[in-house]
Motif scaffolding. Sequence first.
Motif: not given
Length: 269
Positions: A55-57, A60-62, A122-125
């Motif tokens: 979702i940004r360079p 990561v969304l998971t 939801l989580a962002v990496l």
Amino acid sequence: MRLIAILTLALGLALPAMADEARLRSLETGDDSRGWNAVGKLLLGDRGFCTGVLIRPDLVLTAAHCLFEKDSGSRIEPDRVEFLAGWRNGRAAAYRHVRRAVVHPDYAYSGQDPVDRVAFDLAVLELDQPIRLPSVQPFGIDRGTLSGDRVGVVSYAQGRAEAPSLQEICRVIGRMPGTLVLSCSVDFGSSGAPVFTMREGAPRLVSVVSAKAELHGRPIALGTDIEDPLEDVLAEFDRGDGLIRRVQPLVRMERAGSGGAKFVRPETP
């Protein structure tokens, strides 16, 4: 991937005939996968894989449950997670390790997640280096998906782990608080897969896959409605948080009888 009992939804939803639904199509060639390389396979140490999407360079969304060990409930260390953007037939468009993982502040892993936690799954990496390639463009976010709307999904899964599969048309067939009930085809490994809608000819994210389930005996998927929860996770990320906040398990009432709803545990793919 963890094996959890099937969920049966008794919500009074009628499962409509959806003749326009598309079958899964494997994206095995460069031409097939053009425009979809921001979807990638997430390797989770030695416990399998999930699906993730840029979702940004560098973000990561998971699904949050992907980041937990089934037996112990402990968090998987970020440095054990690798994102393979556009993974296809043994090669990826880009390889990145994860330096930080942030889950939704109201998500509490139990190993047997009830339906009411899908809304927070939801989580962002944060990647160790941004991916800045013309062929790997992060997805934008859309809002306001309604029941009956057409959506699509791109995912990896059990039995199709070496190339992503695209289902161009499935539908939102119902809603629960924070959750979309989808006719999309998913399986183990699809957790975190992007659910998208088309706006002005471009796919935009509306959800990520959290669980597979059954409705009136037919396989369906449950997706996290990302409109508000994603803002919460990004706020945690921007504050520099990388730890889970434990919350008390939600109390859930089961009602039996005519017109009632009884929920059994979902399967998290």
